[in-house]
Design a protein around this motif. Structure first.
Motif, PDB file in Angstrom:
ATOM      1  N   ILE A 191       0.769  -1.266   0.047  1.00 40.10           N
ATOM      2  CA  ILE A 191       0.031  -0.034   0.029  1.00 40.10           C
ATOM      3  C   ILE A 191       0.773   1.375   0.112  1.00 40.10           C
ATOM      4  CG2 ILE A 191      -1.689   1.219   1.450  1.00 40.10           C
ATOM      5  CD1 ILE A 191      -2.827  -1.266   2.364  1.00 40.10           C
ATOM      6  N   GLY A 192       2.078   1.083   0.924  1.00 41.38           N
ATOM      7  CA  GLY A 192       2.782   2.425   0.825  1.00 41.38           C
ATOM      8  C   GLY A 192       3.641   2.382  -0.018  1.00 41.38           C
ATOM      9  N   GLY A 193       3.771   1.688  -1.161  1.00 44.36           N
ATOM     10  CA  GLY A 193       4.682   1.823  -2.378  1.00 44.36           C
ATOM     11  C   GLY A 193       6.267   1.344  -1.806  1.00 44.36           C
ATOM     12  N   LEU A 194       6.222   0.572  -0.892  1.00 46.08           N
ATOM     13  CA  LEU A 194       7.891   0.098  -0.463  1.00 46.08           C
ATOM     14  C   LEU A 194       8.047  -1.238  -1.173  1.00 46.08           C
ATOM     15  CD1 LEU A 194       7.878   1.101   3.290  1.00 46.08           C
ATOM     16  CD2 LEU A 194       9.077   2.190   1.405  1.00 46.08           C
ATOM     17  N   LEU A 195       7.203  -1.800  -1.729  1.00 45.48           N
ATOM     18  CA  LEU A 195       7.245  -3.035  -2.173  1.00 45.48           C
ATOM     19  C   LEU A 195       6.467  -3.134  -3.576  1.00 45.48           C
ATOM     20  CD1 LEU A 195       8.348  -5.875  -1.582  1.00 45.48           C
ATOM     21  CD2 LEU A 195       6.206  -6.683  -0.399  1.00 45.48           C
ATOM     22  N   LYS A 196       6.782  -3.653  -4.776  1.00 41.38           N
ATOM     23  CA  LYS A 196       6.091  -3.770  -5.988  1.00 41.38           C
ATOM     24  C   LYS A 196       5.144  -5.141  -5.943  1.00 41.38           C
ATOM     25  CE  LYS A 196       7.388  -0.403  -8.842  1.00 41.38           C
ATOM     26  NZ  LYS A 196       6.661   0.874  -8.910  1.00 41.38           N
ATOM     27  N   PRO A 197       4.164  -5.011  -6.157  1.00 43.70           N
ATOM     28  CA  PRO A 197       3.014  -6.130  -6.348  1.00 43.70           C
ATOM     29  C   PRO A 197       3.336  -7.072  -7.568  1.00 43.70           C
ATOM     30  CG  PRO A 197       2.125  -4.349  -7.017  1.00 43.70           C
ATOM     31  CD  PRO A 197       3.259  -3.705  -6.673  1.00 43.70           C
ATOM     32  N   THR A 198       2.951  -8.149  -7.379  1.00 41.36           N
ATOM     33  CA  THR A 198       3.179  -9.200  -8.522  1.00 41.36           C
ATOM     34  C   THR A 198       2.181  -8.832  -9.483  1.00 41.36           C
ATOM     35  OG1 THR A 198       3.977 -10.922  -6.821  1.00 41.36           O
ATOM     36  CG2 THR A 198       3.261 -11.629  -9.087  1.00 41.36           C
ATOM     37  N   SER A 199       0.631  -8.471  -9.205  1.00 36.16           N
ATOM     38  CA  SER A 199      -0.206  -8.000  -9.923  1.00 36.16           C
ATOM     39  C   SER A 199      -1.002  -7.309  -9.019  1.00 36.16           C
ATOM     40  CB  SER A 199      -0.892  -9.135 -10.772  1.00 36.16           C
ATOM     41  OG  SER A 199      -1.335 -10.040  -9.799  1.00 36.16           O
ATOM     42  N   GLY A 200      -2.162  -6.699  -9.706  1.00 43.82           N
ATOM     43  CA  GLY A 200      -3.166  -5.679  -8.893  1.00 43.82           C
ATOM     44  C   GLY A 200      -2.496  -4.319  -9.215  1.00 43.82           C
ATOM     45  N   THR A 201      -3.458  -3.495  -8.344  1.00 41.34           N
ATOM     46  CA  THR A 201      -3.154  -2.181  -8.458  1.00 41.34           C
ATOM     47  C   THR A 201      -3.515  -1.544  -6.888  1.00 41.34           C
ATOM     48  OG1 THR A 201      -5.316  -1.424  -9.238  1.00 41.34           O
ATOM     49  CG2 THR A 201      -3.594  -1.560 -10.804  1.00 41.34           C
ATOM     50  N   VAL A 202      -2.638  -0.301  -6.717  1.00 43.19           N
ATOM     51  CA  VAL A 202      -2.764   0.450  -5.392  1.00 43.19           C
ATOM     52  C   VAL A 202      -3.091   1.993  -6.065  1.00 43.19           C
ATOM     53  CG1 VAL A 202      -1.900   1.313  -3.602  1.00 43.19           C
ATOM     54  CG2 VAL A 202      -1.389  -0.856  -4.364  1.00 43.19           C
ATOM     55  N   HIS A 203      -4.266   2.623  -5.846  1.00 40.71           N
ATOM     56  CA  HIS A 203      -4.480   4.140  -6.127  1.00 40.71           C
ATOM     57  C   HIS A 203      -4.457   4.794  -4.807  1.00 40.71           C
ATOM     58  CE1 HIS A 203      -5.817   2.413  -9.975  1.00 40.71           C
ATOM     59  NE2 HIS A 203      -5.856   3.541 -10.470  1.00 40.71           N
ATOM     60  N   ILE A 204      -3.768   5.798  -4.677  1.00 41.84           N
ATOM     61  CA  ILE A 204      -3.609   6.577  -3.490  1.00 41.84           C
ATOM     62  C   ILE A 204      -4.396   8.027  -4.075  1.00 41.84           C
ATOM     63  CG2 ILE A 204      -2.496   8.106  -1.759  1.00 41.84           C
ATOM     64  CD1 ILE A 204      -0.673   5.427  -1.663  1.00 41.84           C
ATOM     65  N   ASN A 205      -5.509   8.401  -3.591  1.00 41.90           N
ATOM     66  CA  ASN A 205      -5.962   9.798  -4.236  1.00 41.90           C
ATOM     67  C   ASN A 205      -6.227   9.881  -5.594  1.00 41.90           C
ATOM     68  OD1 ASN A 205      -6.144  11.051  -1.601  1.00 41.90           O
ATOM     69  ND2 ASN A 205      -4.366  11.935  -1.847  1.00 41.90           N
TER      70      ASN A 205
END
Ligand SMILES: Nc1ncnc2c1ncn2[C@@H]1O[C@H](COP(=O)(O)OP(=O)(O)OP(=O)(O)O)[C@@H](O)[C@H]1O
Ligand SMILES: [Mg+2]
Length: 250
Positions: free
Chosen positions: A64-78
């Protein structure tokens, strides 16, 4: 922190996860630490994620905090997809929109309480004379006015955690992320820290996502999400908290 009105509305989404997945390793040894998570969190909400050791909570929070890249999927902040960002842009989002609070405080031992907070402003390019004043003010607001120039080694656990809350808040981030923030604190100071985060969320219109084992803080959450084996248990897309208006000051 002065008195102000915060109006939240149904479309005021701070955090949105879609199909978020992290697999460590490969083949037979692969661990699906986070397994296709969908989640929507709105402005002003305090969400607590609970679950057993090894269930993937820290992995989820670092994604969520962008400290690790996901294998797949998305995180939107604002509304911004941080999973698509280059590292340099992501660093800017982290410094301006996200505040982290760790179980182990992560304070710099050679710096005083106020310097530990000020350094975050320096990193975000907001250093200078005003920075020291702002850092002092936030520590005073958090009841740390009498410990401004103490080094971390001379602070209690609860005091160190207050410095780390001040550090997480100093850039006015919309999203505060805390990993086991009460784990090293006693039954008085643990809930106090979460109450502080709750006040910030409610009165300043911020959002807090807290990972914890700590049942003492359950009642302070707007929502509790039970996490097991990388998924929310019985609750894939929790109900959205109703829009509401609050008027107070911290
Ligand atoms: N860098 C990594 N490489 C390989 N496996 C990892 C890595 N990080 C975490 N894991 C594995 O992913 C799973 C989830 O770990 P995570 O740290 O997210 O759990 P947690 O819920 O935070 O546990 P705890 O409550 O003990 O802190 C564990 O099985 C762990 O061994
Ligand atoms: Mg963990």
């Amino acid at each position: 922190m002065g008195a102000q009105a915060v109006k939240t509305s149904a479309d005021d989404i701070v955090l949105e996860l879609r199909g978020l997945t992290k697999v460590f390793g490969s083949g037979a040894a692969a661990v699906r630490a986070v397994d296709g998570i969908d989640l929507t969190v709105r402005r002003g909400e305090l969400v607590i994620i609970m679950g057993p050791s090894g269930s993937g909570k820290t992995t989820l929070l670092t994604l969520i905090g962008g400290l690790l890249k996901p294998t797949s999927g998305t995180v939107h902040i604002n509304g911004i997809d941080i999973t698509a960002m280059k590292e340099s842009a992501l660093t800017q989002v982290r410094r301006h929109n996200v505040g982290f609070i760790f179980q182990s405080y992560n304070l710099l031992e050679s710096l005083s309480a106020v310097e530990n907070v000020e350094v975050v402003l320096d990193l975000a390019g907001r250093g200078g004379r005003g920075a020291a004043v702002k850092a002092e003010q936030i520590l005073v607001d958090l009841g740390m006015g009498h410990r401004l120039h103490f080094k971390p080694r001379d602070l209690s656990g609860g005091e160190k955690q207050r410095v780390s809350v001040a550090r997480a808040m100093i850039n006015d981030p919309d999203l505060m992320l805390a990993d086991e923030p009460t784990a090293n604190l006693d039954s008085k100071h643990g809930p106090e820290i979460v109450l502080l985060l709750r006040a910030v969320a409610k009165e300043l219109g911020r959002t807090a996502v807290i990972v914890s084992h700590d049942v003492r803080i359950q009642e302070l959450a707007d929502r509790i999400l039970w996490f097991e084996d990388g998924r929310f248990k019985d609750n894939p897309e929790p109900a959205v908290a109703p829009a509401e208006e609050k008027t107070t000051g911290v």
